[in-house]
Design a protein around this motif. Structure first.
Motif, PDB file in Angstrom:
ATOM      1  N   ASP B  47       0.828  -1.215   0.000  1.00  0.00           N
ATOM      2  CA  ASP B  47       0.000   0.000   0.000  1.00  0.00           C
ATOM      3  C   ASP B  47       0.860   1.263   0.000  1.00  0.00           C
ATOM      4  OD1 ASP B  47      -2.727  -1.196   0.274  1.00  0.00           O
ATOM      5  OD2 ASP B  47      -1.810  -2.056   2.072  1.00  0.00           O
ATOM      6  N   GLY B  48       2.150   1.077   0.035  1.00  0.00           N
ATOM      7  CA  GLY B  48       3.007   2.250   0.012  1.00  0.00           C
ATOM      8  C   GLY B  48       4.463   1.869   0.206  1.00  0.00           C
ATOM      9  N   VAL B  49       5.354   2.747  -0.248  1.00  0.00           N
ATOM     10  CA  VAL B  49       6.794   2.527  -0.106  1.00  0.00           C
ATOM     11  C   VAL B  49       7.357   3.580   0.831  1.00  0.00           C
ATOM     12  CG1 VAL B  49       9.013   2.544  -1.317  1.00  0.00           C
ATOM     13  CG2 VAL B  49       7.004   1.507  -2.405  1.00  0.00           C
ATOM     14  N   ILE B  50       8.023   3.111   1.895  1.00  0.00           N
ATOM     15  CA  ILE B  50       8.638   4.008   2.869  1.00  0.00           C
ATOM     16  C   ILE B  50      10.122   4.155   2.531  1.00  0.00           C
ATOM     17  CG2 ILE B  50       9.381   4.178   5.292  1.00  0.00           C
ATOM     18  CD1 ILE B  50       6.772   2.484   5.893  1.00  0.00           C
ATOM     19  N   ILE B  51      10.601   5.394   2.405  1.00  0.00           N
ATOM     20  CA  ILE B  51      12.040   5.626   2.205  1.00  0.00           C
ATOM     21  C   ILE B  51      12.505   6.504   3.363  1.00  0.00           C
ATOM     22  CG2 ILE B  51      13.850   6.230   0.554  1.00  0.00           C
ATOM     23  CD1 ILE B  51      11.714   6.356  -1.632  1.00  0.00           C
ATOM     24  N   ALA B  52      13.215   5.887   4.307  1.00  0.00           N
ATOM     25  CA  ALA B  52      13.498   6.547   5.585  1.00  0.00           C
ATOM     26  C   ALA B  52      14.791   7.363   5.584  1.00  0.00           C
ATOM     27  CB  ALA B  52      13.515   5.512   6.710  1.00  0.00           C
ATOM     28  N   GLY B  53      14.923   8.242   4.582  1.00  0.00           N
ATOM     29  CA  GLY B  53      16.005   9.218   4.607  1.00  0.00           C
ATOM     30  C   GLY B  53      17.285   8.819   3.904  1.00  0.00           C
ATOM     31  N   ASP B  54      18.144   9.826   3.667  1.00  0.00           N
ATOM     32  CA  ASP B  54      19.358   9.665   2.868  1.00  0.00           C
ATOM     33  C   ASP B  54      19.026   9.137   1.482  1.00  0.00           C
ATOM     34  OD1 ASP B  54      20.790  10.746   4.908  1.00  0.00           O
ATOM     35  OD2 ASP B  54      21.956   8.962   5.378  1.00  0.00           O
ATOM     36  N   LEU B  55      18.155   9.848   0.798  1.00  0.00           N
ATOM     37  CA  LEU B  55      17.836   9.511  -0.590  1.00  0.00           C
ATOM     38  C   LEU B  55      19.074   9.780  -1.447  1.00  0.00           C
ATOM     39  CD1 LEU B  55      15.069   9.997   0.892  1.00  0.00           C
ATOM     40  CD2 LEU B  55      14.163  10.494  -1.372  1.00  0.00           C
ATOM     41  N   TYR B  56      19.716  10.926  -1.201  1.00  0.00           N
ATOM     42  CA  TYR B  56      20.967  11.254  -1.887  1.00  0.00           C
ATOM     43  C   TYR B  56      22.153  10.974  -0.961  1.00  0.00           C
ATOM     44  CZ  TYR B  56      18.463  13.863  -5.538  1.00  0.00           C
ATOM     45  OH  TYR B  56      17.664  14.235  -6.582  1.00  0.00           O
ATOM     46  N   ASP B  57      23.326  10.850  -1.573  1.00  0.00           N
ATOM     47  CA  ASP B  57      24.533  10.669  -0.781  1.00  0.00           C
ATOM     48  C   ASP B  57      25.075  11.999  -0.271  1.00  0.00           C
ATOM     49  OD1 ASP B  57      26.570   8.941   0.279  1.00  0.00           O
ATOM     50  OD2 ASP B  57      27.937   9.838  -1.173  1.00  0.00           O
ATOM     51  N   ARG B  58      24.756  13.084  -0.996  1.00  0.00           N
ATOM     52  CA  ARG B  58      25.313  14.374  -0.637  1.00  0.00           C
ATOM     53  C   ARG B  58      24.239  15.461  -0.654  1.00  0.00           C
ATOM     54  NH1 ARG B  58      30.129  15.828  -4.327  1.00  0.00           N
ATOM     55  NH2 ARG B  58      28.681  15.234  -5.961  1.00  0.00           N
ATOM     56  N   SER B  59      24.438  16.477   0.158  1.00  0.00           N
ATOM     57  CA  SER B  59      23.468  17.569   0.194  1.00  0.00           C
ATOM     58  C   SER B  59      23.446  18.292  -1.146  1.00  0.00           C
ATOM     59  CB  SER B  59      23.813  18.541   1.315  1.00  0.00           C
ATOM     60  OG  SER B  59      25.037  19.168   1.050  1.00  0.00           O
ATOM     61  N   LEU B  60      24.544  18.196  -1.878  1.00  0.00           N
ATOM     62  CA  LEU B  60      24.614  18.823  -3.185  1.00  0.00           C
ATOM     63  C   LEU B  60      24.842  17.743  -4.237  1.00  0.00           C
ATOM     64  CD1 LEU B  60      26.455  22.203  -3.284  1.00  0.00           C
ATOM     65  CD2 LEU B  60      24.980  21.228  -5.031  1.00  0.00           C
ATOM     66  N   PRO B  61      23.812  16.981  -4.569  1.00  0.00           N
ATOM     67  CA  PRO B  61      24.011  15.860  -5.498  1.00  0.00           C
ATOM     68  C   PRO B  61      24.385  16.343  -6.897  1.00  0.00           C
ATOM     69  CG  PRO B  61      21.679  16.224  -5.085  1.00  0.00           C
ATOM     70  CD  PRO B  61      22.417  17.118  -4.141  1.00  0.00           C
TER      71      PRO B  61
END
Lengths: 386, 386
Positions: B47-61
């Motif tokens: 019913d949904g996908v949880i992504i619990a942070g750090d989607l990118y490796d860097r604040s400036l991807p």
């Protein structure tokens, strides 16, 4: 009043969010200019806001700039429910700016960042809006699968041909684009303004569009044809723009009409050329908004000691200070030639300079300190070797 | 099979899009891991996908990372119509990541990047989803208008109290968060894993949540309570993760059930500790996937000339090469002490090294060149002075 078939758009461009003016922060100016644009859009009851590229000043905008632009777009599109027609310019990173694009369409915020998106117009009741983002030649080569495309003329001819294939003859054809337009092919003599050389595109190529809403050049008068205009930037972003009028265009489609709506900055940008005495004369400067940004050119032929610091007491936001005949000329006081000055030893120069600035000679203690300092400065930094 | 009141979520975290592994590009690994996550979500009918942070490796991807993450999110949410519950982690720039958030909700893509967004849960038929992004103490001070908040314990107590005020007792309470959980307060002995020191939050604080979907630590077993878990990262992002199992959790709410679904990488990460002879023995390495990433520790006590280059002929993706007893020990050949080696003159060292590597002495011409080069190297660089 708008007739039944008439659509009205606000045309702006070159917001350059994050731009600084000779080190001065322009955040408040940018926020304020936005509020004026928002107000014009609401008062004029426009059917959409066109932003013709260079939303950001840099391909890698600072976090604060990201927050600022996001809040502006949210206000226009989500709060005021205004459709937005925006493209990426050469200052934007197309890739970064494209984040969220596919969701934005749901609320009529159209943001094109890739060449391939240019060929499907947004279909409005009486208008087709084509949006052509800034692109490089290699992107045109890729899109048309044609390595023989070598210049912008070739690329634009192909692009316009493909766009025209999608024309609905009953509608107004609006193009939003971001490039150097070469106006030399127009008939009015005052519009014979050559802009750039290589990379400039003859505006005559676009004659089948009813209006081309351009971004890239910051002056609204850079191109003076009736059916293709730069809106210019909402603010003056350099001293060379000091004499430009800033604002936005309102475009009425039927009957076609262009109206310029000015934007008043918090701090304007001025260029002043005068003598130090005149510039620091109260009778002169009390008529000026001294908190504005000033680029100052001094006409004096003698050295004005501490000129910058003294001028800043009156004009705190000086963005440039120049000497009309060059600083060397002003330095060339007492009739001496620069050549003679350069032959003097450091101690003589320092002594003369001090006398000039302080109106009294060095004390013997000061002279001792100066000699010691000059001696130390002339010694090698390090006796050892690595 | 899902019962009428049951909801099912996929829990993943720490995608770190843009991450490199000791200089090796992981783009293909990240694309492939995403496809596996997408497939699990569809096959399990979540019913949904949880992504619990750090989607990118860097604040400036990098631009490519922005394009890659955008395309993944578009596939899950716009193509597959899967709701997404995501938060920013400490590696993300909350400000940058927030771009478009207000539009994303329209398609059930919930992305929280600010503390203030944590207190309004997404209300699903049988579940409340609270999403708490990574935050710094000063943000908690600002939100609660309380400068006396000095540590995460204090902050979390206030946060959880406010969240609980919004609890619907009939629903499953799901929290998505990104922090260091201190498991020492749990009862199971094997979960007594202290993680970090300062900045760790006792997981017992969260006992009123039915499940806490955590991100931050990359191992799925970092915390082994039933109702709070790290999903771990989808890929091994360092040699220290070589022995971890990677994958995602499937959470069933009613009855509550946790199921781990593994992800198989294109190139796995291994740690090898052995002698050079064994590692280069075909009988040994032909059983390995030699294109995988290897961190190699050599047990040899004698110098292996050109060890890296020779090992790379078998294992092209070596991410680290170490000597079990340190390189200096391996250098200490012929029973000589390091001290003795350091006393030898450069020409002797060079001659001995060449003999060791090439198995023959320097020719007289080579000796001449070497002497000339050493002489030149020992001269001062520049006779002049500035």
């Amino acid at each position: 009043m708008k007739g039944p078939k008439m659509m009205r758009f606000l045309h702006t461009a070159d917001w350059h969010i994050g731009r600084r003016l000779h080190g001065f922060d322009l955040t408040e100016e940018q926020k304020n200019a936005f509020l004026q644009i928002q107000k014009i859009a609401l008062v004029e009851n426009v059917d959409g806001v066109i932003i013709a590229g260079d939303l950001y000043d840099r391909s890698l905008p600072a976090e604060d700039s990201v927050g600022l632009l996001n809040s502006m777009i949210e206000k226009l599109n989500l709060t005021d429910k205004l459709p937005i027609y925006a493209i990426s310019g050469n200052h934007d990173s197309a890739q970064r700016l494209s984040t969220g694009t596919k969701w934005f369409k749901q609320t009529n915020f159209y943001l094109h960042t890739q060449l391939k998106e240019a060929f499907e117009p947004v279909e409005l009741p009486n208008t087709q809006v084509f949006m052509l983002p800034y692109f490089e030649i290699f992107e045109a080569q890729q899109y048309f699968n044609d390595d023989s495309i070598k210049d912008l003329d070739q690329a634009f001819k192909l692009i316009i041909t493909e766009m025209k294939a999608a024309f609905d003859p009953k509608k107004f054809h609006l193009l939003v684009a971001h490039f150097f337009a070469d106006g030399s092919a127009t008939t009015e003599s005052e519009s014979k303004l050559r802009i750039g050389g290589l990379g400039a595109v003859p505006i005559s190529l676009f004659k089948d569009f009813d209006y081309v809403a351009l971004g890239h050049l910051h002056g609204k008068d850079a191109l003076q044809t009736d059916h293709a205009r730069y809106s210019g930037s909402p603010l003056k972003f350099s001293l060379s723009e000091a004499n430009q009028k800033k604002g936005v265009y309102i475009i009425d489609t039927d009957p076609f009409k262009l109206t310029f709506k000015p934007i008043k900055p918090i701090r304007d940008v001025h260029s002043l050329t005068d003598s130090f005495n005149n510039l620091t004369d109260k009778a002169f400067y009390q008529k000026l908004a001294c908190q504005d940004f000033f680029g100052i050119t001094l006409t004096d032929e003698t050295l004005i000691p501490n000129a910058m610091a003294r001028l800043r007491q009156i004009y705190p936001n000086i963005i440039a200070l120049n000497w009309e005949n060059g600083y060397a000329a002003a330095l060339d006081y007492h009739g001496e030639k620069g050549q003679e000055i350069r032959q003097k030893d450091p101690m003589t120069l320092l002594t003369e300079f001090y006398e000039k600035v302080a109106n009294e000679p060095l004390t013997s203690q000061q002279e001792k300190w100066a000699k010691a300092a000059l001696k130390k400065a002339s010694q090698p930094k390090d006796g050892g070797h690595n």
